[in-house]
Design an enzyme around this catalytic site. Sequence first.
Site, mmCIF file in Angstrom:
data_model
loop_
_atom_site.group_PDB
_atom_site.id
_atom_site.type_symbol
_atom_site.label_atom_id
_atom_site.label_comp_id
_atom_site.label_asym_id
_atom_site.label_seq_id
_atom_site.Cartn_x
_atom_site.Cartn_y
_atom_site.Cartn_z
ATOM 1 N N HIS A 55 0.835 -1.215 0.000
ATOM 2 C CA HIS A 55 0.000 0.000 0.000
ATOM 3 C C HIS A 55 0.860 1.251 0.000
ATOM 4 C CE1 HIS A 55 -3.838 1.977 0.343
ATOM 5 N NE2 HIS A 55 -3.400 2.714 1.342
ATOM 6 N N HIS A 268 -5.987 -1.554 5.967
ATOM 7 C CA HIS A 268 -6.167 -1.158 7.369
ATOM 8 C C HIS A 268 -7.061 -2.159 8.108
ATOM 9 C CE1 HIS A 268 -4.039 2.373 6.267
ATOM 10 N NE2 HIS A 268 -5.005 2.846 5.506
ATOM 11 N N ASP A 319 2.207 3.020 2.980
ATOM 12 C CA ASP A 319 1.068 3.941 2.931
ATOM 13 C C ASP A 319 1.467 5.405 2.777
ATOM 14 O OD1 ASP A 319 -1.350 5.212 3.252
ATOM 15 O OD2 ASP A 319 -1.967 4.172 5.050
HETATM 16 C C1 NGQ Z 1 -5.484 8.435 1.420
HETATM 17 N N1 NGQ Z 1 -4.811 7.663 3.615
HETATM 18 O O1 NGQ Z 1 -6.269 8.120 0.511
HETATM 19 O O2 NGQ Z 1 -4.399 8.951 1.192
HETATM 20 C C2 NGQ Z 1 -5.915 8.152 2.840
HETATM 21 C C3 NGQ Z 1 -6.485 9.390 3.454
HETATM 22 C C4 NGQ Z 1 -8.971 9.200 3.160
HETATM 23 C C5 NGQ Z 1 -5.024 6.815 4.623
HETATM 24 N N2 NGQ Z 1 -6.247 6.427 4.824
HETATM 25 C C6 NGQ Z 1 -7.698 9.903 2.789
HETATM 26 N N3 NGQ Z 1 -4.062 6.399 5.387
HETATM 27 O O3 NGQ Z 1 -8.955 8.082 3.679
HETATM 28 O O4 NGQ Z 1 -10.028 9.795 2.895
HETATM 29 ZN ZN ZN Z 2 -4.086 4.522 1.878
#
Ligand code: NGQ
Ligand code: ZN
Length: 453
Positions: A55, A268, A319
């Site tokens: 990821h 996650h 991530d």
């Molecule tokens: C992302 N990141 O898409 O980059 C997400 C944040 C969201 C993580 N979830 C944005 N770690 O989930 O809306």
């Molecule tokens: Zn992500």
Amino acid sequence: MNEPSLYKAAWLWREGGWSTDAGFAVDASGTVRDDPGGNAESIGRWVLPGMPNLHSHAFQRAMAGLAERRGGSADSFWSWRETMYGFAAAIGPEALQAIAAQLYVEMLKAGYTRVCEFHYLHHRPDGTPYAPPEAMSLALIEAAREAGIGLTLLPVLYMSGGFDGRPLSTRQQRFGHDVDSYLRLLDALRAHEDDDLRVGIALHSLRAVPEAALREVLASELAQVGPIHIHIAEQIGEVQDCLAIRGARPVEWLFDHADVDARWCLVHATHLTEAETAQIARSGAVAGLCPTTEANLGDGLFPLAAYLDAGGALGIGSDSHISVSPVEELRWLEYGQRLQTRRRNIAARHPDDSVGETLWRAALAGGARASGLPLGALRAGARADLIVLDDNSPLLAVRDEASVLDSWLFAGNTPLVRDVMRAGQWVVRDFRHHDEERIATRYRAAVQRIAAG
Ligand code: NGQ
Ligand code: ZN
């Protein structure tokens, strides 16, 4: 046909453990072949398959460390996301390629030989398409080729700003597609697939993909092959909204509306009931765990022991790239559990199991599955992706096959990945990537331009 190259190691990590004095062959295309015997080159004492990173949002590497200062109100995942959106707005194809190539060099040096890019910065900041529309995806493909890392590209479908189906906010405009334009993107990218590039599918989250669109995409011809990734149940707020609006918890809802199987990677999957934990494990889906990002964003802890006891598959991802190291991901996966339970050796579910070996073995297999690869081991038919540990390091003195992985994963912070082979080519030798100066210089110039606005 060229003769294959023959290699051997004092200790080689095979399917699920160490073999001594083991050899393997690599053909001219970079694929492992059965060892035909003969004069093999000795490449080191401890040789392991490289780890897949399941990821990644590459662009976020350039903002690592820039969201650690307290803001006006209580900081949370959602306030971090605002900072991240502001940063994302400054990134076009050229900057993305420069950042991603630097990141991928760092990944290779840390022991990741493949990366799954969960890619959603598709369009210009105002939402209008680039020419060609897949320009940002092509920047990632190019960056992976420059660095020499294997790539599983996961173009992301992102349609709404919340479970209620609200439209995308201004800052989210550049993420958006309708189903048809998304499938066109997928089709265009599939044409680039080769031995090192796989193209799968990503649904950003249940927040971002309405039910009808989920159904339509999963039913399409293009969705019948390749891995399918989705962010799920990362934050309590997300679980509550899903319950309130869709009448079920996210994982529950997903299993009710899709045939979740071993092609899926649930990224996650932090907040799970016991029933959901068991259901994911039974399905063969991979839990995509990103412990350093989950810690950094204040997400919560995955129910590791129950999941392993149920036979669940898992892999690791960096991530947001607050850290780029399989060592740190696996270490914190275990340490989170120890801090929570006030016990030790949580991933080791049976007497005499090693925590390091258990986690390494699981993350190799799950990472390969989430990457859309058939094999997670140095076996005939797999790409020759491997790492050689530095047996000269004092940290590995007087370590044997029973203790070397635990020592590598838990002892200290000195990098121990000395050499990295990717698809049969040495990309890192003696701790140096063959193109690291040029790529770092271009990266510095790119972040300078972003900072200057
Ligand atoms: C992302 N990141 O898409 O980059 C997400 C944040 C969201 C993580 N979830 C944005 N770690 O989930 O809306
Ligand atoms: Zn992500």
